[in-house]
Design an enzyme around this catalytic site. Sequence first.
Site, PDB file in Angstrom:
ATOM      1  N   ARG A 102       0.805  -1.223   0.000  1.00  0.00           N
ATOM      2  CA  ARG A 102       0.000   0.000   0.000  1.00  0.00           C
ATOM      3  C   ARG A 102       0.842   1.279   0.000  1.00  0.00           C
ATOM      4  O   ARG A 102       0.605   2.181  -0.795  1.00  0.00           O
ATOM      5  CB  ARG A 102      -0.909   0.073   1.240  1.00  0.00           C
ATOM      6  CG  ARG A 102      -2.223  -0.593   1.091  1.00  0.00           C
ATOM      7  CD  ARG A 102      -2.622  -1.171   2.402  1.00  0.00           C
ATOM      8  NE  ARG A 102      -1.647  -2.188   2.764  1.00  0.00           N
ATOM      9  CZ  ARG A 102      -1.722  -3.441   2.334  1.00  0.00           C
ATOM     10  NH1 ARG A 102      -2.725  -3.831   1.641  1.00  0.00           N
ATOM     11  NH2 ARG A 102      -0.779  -4.317   2.614  1.00  0.00           N
ATOM     12  N   THR A 103       1.791   1.381   0.920  1.00  0.00           N
ATOM     13  CA  THR A 103       2.459   2.676   1.101  1.00  0.00           C
ATOM     14  C   THR A 103       3.273   3.031  -0.139  1.00  0.00           C
ATOM     15  O   THR A 103       3.164   4.145  -0.668  1.00  0.00           O
ATOM     16  CB  THR A 103       3.346   2.637   2.362  1.00  0.00           C
ATOM     17  OG1 THR A 103       2.584   2.092   3.430  1.00  0.00           O
ATOM     18  CG2 THR A 103       3.828   4.019   2.743  1.00  0.00           C
ATOM     19  N   LYS A 106      25.464  -3.586  -0.610  1.00  0.00           N
ATOM     20  CA  LYS A 106      26.938  -3.507  -0.674  1.00  0.00           C
ATOM     21  C   LYS A 106      27.482  -2.719   0.512  1.00  0.00           C
ATOM     22  O   LYS A 106      28.665  -2.435   0.586  1.00  0.00           O
ATOM     23  CB  LYS A 106      27.364  -2.807  -1.964  1.00  0.00           C
ATOM     24  CG  LYS A 106      26.884  -3.463  -3.233  1.00  0.00           C
ATOM     25  CD  LYS A 106      27.303  -2.579  -4.433  1.00  0.00           C
ATOM     26  CE  LYS A 106      26.419  -2.850  -5.630  1.00  0.00           C
ATOM     27  NZ  LYS A 106      26.473  -1.745  -6.583  1.00  0.00           N
ATOM     28  N   ARG A 149      10.989   3.921   3.672  1.00  0.00           N
ATOM     29  CA  ARG A 149      10.633   2.947   4.724  1.00  0.00           C
ATOM     30  C   ARG A 149      11.896   2.176   5.091  1.00  0.00           C
ATOM     31  O   ARG A 149      12.653   1.761   4.200  1.00  0.00           O
ATOM     32  CB  ARG A 149       9.563   1.971   4.232  1.00  0.00           C
ATOM     33  CG  ARG A 149       9.337   0.831   5.220  1.00  0.00           C
ATOM     34  CD  ARG A 149       8.145  -0.012   4.883  1.00  0.00           C
ATOM     35  NE  ARG A 149       6.913   0.725   5.095  1.00  0.00           N
ATOM     36  CZ  ARG A 149       5.699   0.177   5.001  1.00  0.00           C
ATOM     37  NH1 ARG A 149       5.576  -1.103   4.711  1.00  0.00           N
ATOM     38  NH2 ARG A 149       4.622   0.897   5.215  1.00  0.00           N
ATOM     39  N   HIS A 196       4.458   5.740  11.670  1.00  0.00           N
ATOM     40  CA  HIS A 196       4.032   5.576  10.274  1.00  0.00           C
ATOM     41  C   HIS A 196       3.090   6.752   9.969  1.00  0.00           C
ATOM     42  O   HIS A 196       1.883   6.598   9.871  1.00  0.00           O
ATOM     43  CB  HIS A 196       3.327   4.229  10.115  1.00  0.00           C
ATOM     44  CG  HIS A 196       3.104   3.793   8.697  1.00  0.00           C
ATOM     45  ND1 HIS A 196       3.203   4.638   7.618  1.00  0.00           N
ATOM     46  CD2 HIS A 196       2.767   2.579   8.193  1.00  0.00           C
ATOM     47  CE1 HIS A 196       2.943   3.960   6.506  1.00  0.00           C
ATOM     48  NE2 HIS A 196       2.667   2.701   6.832  1.00  0.00           N
TER      49      HIS A 196
END
Length: 306
Positions: free
Chosen positions: A51-52, A80, A101, A129
């Site tokens: 969703r986000t 890396k 995120r 959030h």
Amino acid sequence: MRHIMSPLDFTVEELDQLLDLANDIEANPAKYAHACEGKKIATLFYEPSTRTRLSFEAAMLNLGGSVLGFSSADSSSAAKGESVSDTIRIVSCYADICAMRHPKEGAPLVASMKSSIPVINAGDGGHQHPTQTLTDLLTIRSLKGRLDHITIGLCGDLKFGRTVHSLINALVRYPEVTFVLISPEELRIPDYIREDVLRKNNQKFKEVVRLEDALPELDLLYMTRVQKERFFNEEDYVRMKDFYILDKTKMELAKPDMLVLHPLPRVNEISVEVDDDPRAAYFKQVQYGVYVRMALILTLLEVKVC
Ligand code: CP
């Protein structure tokens, strides 16, 4: 330039303006279709999301802009060993705004300190959030008509559920909001939310274990999934995961106009038979998430549409 790490980064007045803008976008999408032509959003997702990430991308595309980014740490140079600070310096050369995120709490904040573009916290570990909270506030205000004078039950994994932490932080600023915190003993709300947010603001709240006991008094029920990815061992997760299952029988205990919200993804905590109940608002909530992210992008990029 402004970053968004927490819902508290907006004043209540600014939040009202943002939600008004989101409602205007909902009512007049064509008016905004070219507002961000030539602009790019980077979605930097070090943790899974449906969703986000996709709603940020849909939001920018709906505004006439473009998107770039990655959807897992493995597919970026984080694999890396590149730091978040270096990554954001690079991305600042490619995009106008970014949503990040990360599994580590505070990582988007670290990024914002080195960024020359607005950074939006799209979920940091078990912490916050904010754009889910904007989605939740828009859903509640649009469907209930108010953000004050409500009794809201928050049910499930209140310990690790960052959406719950952000929503409580946001709702304590509105008058006469009563919280009913419904969780097993092991997944109670963290002390810092209970003491520093609820008690400090003299907020009315209680903690209960049984969902059935709480249901009759609620105007809103905010269900959450048990956050498997934050458990230290599988055994504890398996023991907790089906602690709450909202089904048709339990819905009979609720008010006729109680709304059921859920940030999603759902696992088993809402039975699919509830989806057809007119009080189930969690799929409408997803649509509101696009409008509010469009409003947020316009606000942070200072794009005015007349
Ligand atoms: N609500 C939410 O954050 O969903 P995703 O994890 O799919 O982005």
